[in-house]
Design a protein around this motif. Structure first.
Motif, PDB file in Angstrom:
ATOM      1  N   UNK A 105       0.796  -1.227   0.000  1.00 30.70           N
ATOM      2  CA  UNK A 105       0.000   0.000   0.000  1.00 30.70           C
ATOM      3  C   UNK A 105       0.832   1.283   0.000  1.00 30.70           C
ATOM      4  N   UNK A 106       2.137   1.185  -0.253  1.00 34.10           N
ATOM      5  CA  UNK A 106       2.971   2.382  -0.185  1.00 34.10           C
ATOM      6  C   UNK A 106       2.551   3.421  -1.227  1.00 34.10           C
ATOM      7  N   UNK A 107       2.246   2.984  -2.448  1.00 38.38           N
ATOM      8  CA  UNK A 107       1.812   3.935  -3.485  1.00 38.38           C
ATOM      9  C   UNK A 107       0.485   4.591  -3.098  1.00 38.38           C
ATOM     10  N   UNK A 108      -0.415   3.817  -2.512  1.00 40.81           N
ATOM     11  CA  UNK A 108      -1.697   4.374  -2.078  1.00 40.81           C
ATOM     12  C   UNK A 108      -1.483   5.466  -1.039  1.00 40.81           C
ATOM     13  N   UNK A 109      -0.548   5.251  -0.116  1.00 44.15           N
ATOM     14  CA  UNK A 109      -0.279   6.269   0.901  1.00 44.15           C
ATOM     15  C   UNK A 109       0.356   7.525   0.290  1.00 44.15           C
ATOM     16  N   UNK A 110       1.174   7.337  -0.737  1.00 42.37           N
ATOM     17  CA  UNK A 110       1.730   8.505  -1.421  1.00 42.37           C
ATOM     18  C   UNK A 110       0.628   9.314  -2.099  1.00 42.37           C
ATOM     19  N   UNK A 111      -0.313   8.615  -2.699  1.00 43.70           N
ATOM     20  CA  UNK A 111      -1.412   9.323  -3.355  1.00 43.70           C
ATOM     21  C   UNK A 111      -2.276  10.050  -2.327  1.00 43.70           C
ATOM     22  N   UNK A 160      -1.592  10.949 -11.440  1.00 43.00           N
ATOM     23  CA  UNK A 160      -0.526  10.132 -12.042  1.00 43.00           C
ATOM     24  C   UNK A 160       0.822  10.855 -11.931  1.00 43.00           C
ATOM     25  N   UNK A 161       0.819  12.153 -12.203  1.00 36.28           N
ATOM     26  CA  UNK A 161       2.054  12.924 -12.128  1.00 36.28           C
ATOM     27  C   UNK A 161       2.607  12.921 -10.701  1.00 36.28           C
ATOM     28  N   UNK A 162       1.715  13.012  -9.725  1.00 35.20           N
ATOM     29  CA  UNK A 162       2.146  13.004  -8.325  1.00 35.20           C
ATOM     30  C   UNK A 162       2.789  11.672  -7.966  1.00 35.20           C
ATOM     31  N   UNK A 163       2.212  10.571  -8.451  1.00 37.92           N
ATOM     32  CA  UNK A 163       2.775   9.247  -8.176  1.00 37.92           C
ATOM     33  C   UNK A 163       4.114   9.060  -8.882  1.00 37.92           C
ATOM     34  N   UNK A 164       4.159   9.458 -10.156  1.00 36.95           N
ATOM     35  CA  UNK A 164       5.376   9.238 -10.941  1.00 36.95           C
ATOM     36  C   UNK A 164       6.527  10.111 -10.461  1.00 36.95           C
ATOM     37  N   UNK A 165       6.221  11.245  -9.867  1.00 31.06           N
ATOM     38  CA  UNK A 165       7.274  12.152  -9.405  1.00 31.06           C
ATOM     39  C   UNK A 165       8.045  11.584  -8.217  1.00 31.06           C
ATOM     40  N   UNK A 166       7.358  10.784  -7.392  1.00 24.06           N
ATOM     41  CA  UNK A 166       7.989  10.223  -6.203  1.00 24.06           C
ATOM     42  C   UNK A 166       8.206  11.224  -5.088  1.00 24.06           C
ATOM     43  N   UNK A 167       7.676  12.424  -5.235  1.00 25.47           N
ATOM     44  CA  UNK A 167       7.945  13.469  -4.241  1.00 25.47           C
ATOM     45  C   UNK A 167       7.227  13.242  -2.918  1.00 25.47           C
ATOM     46  N   UNK A 168       6.273  12.324  -2.895  1.00 22.52           N
ATOM     47  CA  UNK A 168       5.548  12.075  -1.652  1.00 22.52           C
ATOM     48  C   UNK A 168       6.055  10.833  -0.919  1.00 22.52           C
ATOM     49  N   UNK A 169       7.069  10.169  -1.471  1.00 23.39           N
ATOM     50  CA  UNK A 169       7.599   8.964  -0.828  1.00 23.39           C
ATOM     51  C   UNK A 169       8.257   9.292   0.513  1.00 23.39           C
TER      52      UNK A 169
END
Length: 219
Positions: A105-111, A160-169
């Motif tokens: 769920x890491x991507x979900x938390x980034x979103x 999609x841009x927010x996920x692909x950027x990785x800035x929320x990891x």
């Protein structure tokens, strides 16, 4: 110009994972308590991963539960039946089957972290709960996340841009560390008014009592 809502507002921070069934149960119980007490909540969802090392393919949910908690197939089914009944009482549909899977769920938390900057974190969280538990969709997949974002009123291209950027990891990792460093080892964990912590789905009446205490102290 709309008339301001006169009801009192209490801040509720909820540490949660989108694949935690007790998190949606606890939230629905809280929602009933808020309605019962005629109170508004300033809700903030915070990240927690039940299975941070889960691989990209996930794992059969029944196998995972039996391995993690040393439960039997019969106990697993009893837990599913209990959750399904609880969900029905709270107007939420759990659809478990033999192919249900636990996923990363890491991507979900980034979103969700990005959605907070857009003022749409709460509707996205609810959309993800529905996608996973009701619709049996894989919330580790980008397209599923983007569908949930659109359901929540967010621009899927921006999502999609927010996920692909990785800035929320990194922010997600930092927030996870913040809560675990304060002793949170399971979810849901709810903090009322910045001071009262309840862990697990505690039930509508218990949440109502805490809300009453927060109101009394604010009076």
């Amino acid at each position: 110009m709309p008339t301001p809502d006169p009801r009192p507002v209490i801040q509720v921070d909820i540490v949660s994972d989108v694949v935690c069934p007790w998190c949606i149960v606890g939230f629905r119980q809280l929602d009933l308590a808020l309605e019962q007490e005629n109170v508004l909540a300033q809700l903030r969802w915070h990240p927690f991963e039940l299975n941070p090392t889960m691989g990209p393919d996930g794992q059969n949910l029944r196998e995972h539960i039996m391995e993690k908690y040393s439960s039997t197939a019969e106990q697993s089914q009893q837990a599913r039946d209990r959750l399904t009944a609880l969900g029905a009482d709270l107007s939420f549909t759990f659809n478990f089957n033999d192919d249900s899977r636990i996923v990363n769920t890491f991507a979900a938390h980034q979103l969700l972290d990005w959605a907070e900057t857009q003022g749409r974190q709460h509707p996205l969280k609810l959309a993800l709960f529905k996608a996973y538990f009701t619709d049996q969709r894989d919330v580790s997949k980008v397209e599923v996340l983007l569908d949930a974002a659109q359901t929540a009123g967010l621009d899927p291209d921006a999502a999609r841009a927010a996920l692909e950027s990785g800035t929320h990891a990194d922010p997600v990792r930092q927030k996870q560390q913040f809560w675990t460093s304060r002793g949170i080892t399971g979810v849901p964990a709810m903090v009322f008014g910045g001071k009262y912590l309840l862990t697990g789905a505690q039930g509508t009446e218990t949440y109502a009592q805490v809300l009453q205490r927060c109101l009394a102290e604010a009076a």
